[in-house]
Design an enzyme around this catalytic site. Structure first.
Site, PDB file in Angstrom:
ATOM      1  N   LYS A 256      74.061  58.922  38.523  1.00 37.06           N
ATOM      2  CA  LYS A 256      74.147  60.282  39.074  1.00 37.06           C
ATOM      3  C   LYS A 256      75.538  60.868  38.904  1.00 37.06           C
ATOM      4  O   LYS A 256      75.686  62.067  38.702  1.00 37.06           O
ATOM      5  CB  LYS A 256      73.763  60.289  40.560  1.00 37.06           C
ATOM      6  CG  LYS A 256      72.278  60.181  40.804  1.00 37.06           C
ATOM      7  CD  LYS A 256      71.916  60.752  42.164  1.00 37.06           C
ATOM      8  CE  LYS A 256      70.434  60.637  42.457  1.00 37.06           C
ATOM      9  NZ  LYS A 256      70.095  61.094  43.803  1.00 37.06           N
TER      10      LYS A 256
ATOM     11  N   LYS B 128      63.610  57.882  33.589  1.00 37.81           N
ATOM     12  CA  LYS B 128      62.764  58.037  34.772  1.00 37.81           C
ATOM     13  C   LYS B 128      62.318  59.495  34.944  1.00 37.81           C
ATOM     14  O   LYS B 128      63.119  60.406  34.706  1.00 37.81           O
ATOM     15  CB  LYS B 128      63.598  57.578  35.977  1.00 37.81           C
ATOM     16  CG  LYS B 128      62.911  57.534  37.287  1.00 37.81           C
ATOM     17  CD  LYS B 128      63.870  57.081  38.380  1.00 37.81           C
ATOM     18  CE  LYS B 128      64.557  58.254  39.033  1.00 37.81           C
ATOM     19  NZ  LYS B 128      65.169  57.992  40.321  1.00 37.81           N
TER      20      LYS B 128
ATOM     21  N   LYS C 146      62.851  64.815  39.748  1.00 37.92           N
ATOM     22  CA  LYS C 146      62.846  66.204  40.218  1.00 37.92           C
ATOM     23  C   LYS C 146      63.985  66.990  39.609  1.00 37.92           C
ATOM     24  O   LYS C 146      63.929  68.196  39.496  1.00 37.92           O
ATOM     25  CB  LYS C 146      63.110  66.262  41.728  1.00 37.92           C
ATOM     26  CG  LYS C 146      62.146  65.613  42.642  1.00 37.92           C
ATOM     27  CD  LYS C 146      62.604  65.915  44.086  1.00 37.92           C
ATOM     28  CE  LYS C 146      62.047  64.958  45.103  1.00 37.92           C
ATOM     29  NZ  LYS C 146      63.014  63.933  45.519  1.00 37.92           N
TER      30      LYS C 146
HETATM   31  P1  AMP Z   1      63.579  60.534  45.684  1.00 42.04           P
HETATM   32  O1  AMP Z   1      62.854  61.661  45.035  1.00 42.04           O
HETATM   33  O2  AMP Z   1      64.708  60.039  44.838  1.00 42.04           O
HETATM   34  O3  AMP Z   1      63.931  60.783  47.099  1.00 42.04           O
HETATM   35  O4  AMP Z   1      62.536  59.321  45.717  1.00 42.04           O
HETATM   36  C1  AMP Z   1      61.556  59.161  46.725  1.00 42.04           C
HETATM   37  C2  AMP Z   1      60.659  57.985  46.412  1.00 42.04           C
HETATM   38  O5  AMP Z   1      59.979  58.197  45.173  1.00 42.04           O
HETATM   39  C3  AMP Z   1      61.411  56.659  46.247  1.00 42.04           C
HETATM   40  O6  AMP Z   1      60.632  55.632  46.799  1.00 42.04           O
HETATM   41  C4  AMP Z   1      61.542  56.513  44.768  1.00 42.04           C
HETATM   42  O7  AMP Z   1      61.665  55.167  44.373  1.00 42.04           O
HETATM   43  C5  AMP Z   1      60.223  57.106  44.298  1.00 42.04           C
HETATM   44  N1  AMP Z   1      60.343  57.631  42.931  1.00 42.04           N
HETATM   45  C6  AMP Z   1      61.139  58.647  42.512  1.00 42.04           C
HETATM   46  N2  AMP Z   1      61.005  58.850  41.190  1.00 42.04           N
HETATM   47  C7  AMP Z   1      60.107  57.925  40.746  1.00 42.04           C
HETATM   48  C8  AMP Z   1      59.539  57.608  39.467  1.00 42.04           C
HETATM   49  N3  AMP Z   1      59.865  58.293  38.372  1.00 42.04           N
HETATM   50  N4  AMP Z   1      58.646  56.595  39.408  1.00 42.04           N
HETATM   51  C9  AMP Z   1      58.284  55.898  40.503  1.00 42.04           C
HETATM   52  N5  AMP Z   1      58.776  56.139  41.744  1.00 42.04           N
HETATM   53  C10 AMP Z   1      59.680  57.143  41.868  1.00 42.04           C
END
Ligand code: AMP
Ligand code: TRP
Length: 331
Positions: free
Chosen positions: A111, A194, A197
């Site tokens: 990041k 990955k 968002k």
């Molecule tokens: P975040 O959007 O970073 O707050 O992620 C929230 C949850 O979604 C966490 O458990 C992440 O590990 C999961 N997550 C985010 N992006 C991915 C992805 N591309 N594949 C699988 N899990 C994801």
């Protein structure tokens, strides 16, 4: 019954990665666990967020979680910034975690990128706050996507060092739950990155509020290779884009990679992408309709979060007060 905690950042529209890697699993775990689900706005501002955008994204995330089946009555759904215990314990953990541990965190490196000197101090200590989120509830199981595994190992290191330094058995060991065939959903444009968002390209992801035509178009345009689908999982080795689409299909259809290949092996991507798009629309359209319905009444949504925050604080406050006593703060 084991207590579960997990969090998700309100830093944009939730993606298919969030749904398959996290939210879909959360809903299943509600059957036999006591669950605490948190919209982690304190984590979101480790990267600058426009204030109005953050407020809107927070409601959008809460509405999406409810639309996906998160139950705010039997379980707890709340907002991180509303429960002071998180920052109180995070400060203690800032003093327990070692710089050397944080320096190893790959998410910070990703990041912060090349301009490390310009990253916020919050982004650097982000994993300490995440550890506090979990340990403030004495939660023992944490469902996340694969990218969060390293942070959970750090949360265990912090708990152990706290217990050791203060000569107590206070914070518990936590078990990561990294579940299903889509624990790491990759970008539709690049099977080695990955799905996120915050990716600048909207074509790289499926957003949970995309309409049917947008979903079909994004899947049609998703990067693939010229070979047909293999019949065995070994045939997916070194084919990251094919593996990703098969994994997405498997998670949506509640099967595994082998199950999908038994049905679709030998087909070209044209036909497979059509079935995948149909399945996605079938799953995602009801979620996005329900999210829109919930967002039409923001005060009802805020009331659900407010109630959740009161219930969360009732669990976390005494645990964090005890941690403060163990440290030697005069209470
Ligand atoms: P975040 O959007 O970073 O707050 O992620 C929230 C949850 O979604 C966490 O458990 C992440 O590990 C999961 N997550 C985010 N992006 C991915 C992805 N591309 N594949 C699988 N899990 C994801
Ligand atoms: N860091 C997690 C992510 O970006 C979100 C998060 C914050 C979290 N606190 C948590 C996940 C506690 C699990 C438990 O995906």
């Amino acid at each position: 019954m084991q207590r579960i905690f997990s969090g998700i950042q309100p830093s944009g529209i939730p993606t298919l990665g969030n749904y398959l890697g996290a939210i879909q699993n959360w809903v299943g775990l509600q059957q036999d666990h006591e669950c605490i689900w948190c919209v982690v706005d304190l984590h979101a501002i480790t990267v600058f967020q426009d204030p109005k955008g953050l407020t809107a994204a927070t409601r959008e995330m809460a509405a999406t979680l409810l639309a996906c089946g998160v139950d705010p009555v039997k379980h707890v759904l709340f907002l991180q910034s509303s429960v002071r215990a998180h920052v109180q314990l995070a400060w203690i953990f800032n003093c327990v975690a070692r710089l050397g541990w944080l320096n190893r965190m790959t998410q910070f490196k990703d990041k912060a990128g090349k301009d490390r000197e310009n990253a916020s101090a919050g982004l650097y200590v982000y994993p300490n706050l995440m550890a506090a989120d979990i340990h403030a509830y004495h939660a023992t199981r944490v469902p996340v996507g694969d990218d969060q595994k390293q942070h959970l190992e750090l949360a265990n290191d912090i708990a152990q060092k706290f217990n050791h330094d203060y000569g107590v058995e206070f914070f518990k060991n936590i078990e990561p739950l990294i579940m299903g065939p889509a624990a790491r959903v990759m970008s539709l444009r690049d099977g080695t990155k990955k799905m996120s968002k915050s990716d600048p390209s909207d074509q790289s992801r499926i957003n949970l509020n995309d309409d049917a035509d947008t979903i079909a178009l994004k899947i049609r345009r998703a990067k693939t290779d010229p070979e047909p689908l293999p019949s065995e999982t070994e045939g997916l080795v070194d084919r990251p884009e094919a593996r990703n689409l098969v994994g997405i299909y498997a998670a949506l259809a509640d099967t595994d990679h082998a199950g999908v290949l038994r049905e679709h092996g030998g087909k070209g991507f044209g036909a497979f992408k059509q079935s995948l798009a149909d399945l996605l629309v079938e799953k995602i359209s009801p979620i996005s309709q329900e999210t829109t319905r919930l967002l039409a009444d923001p005060s009802a949504l805020d009331a659900i979060l407010h109630k959740g925050s009161e219930r969360a604080a009732a669990i976390a406050d005494p645990i964090v007060a005890e941690a403060e006593r163990l440290v030697g703060f005069l209470k």
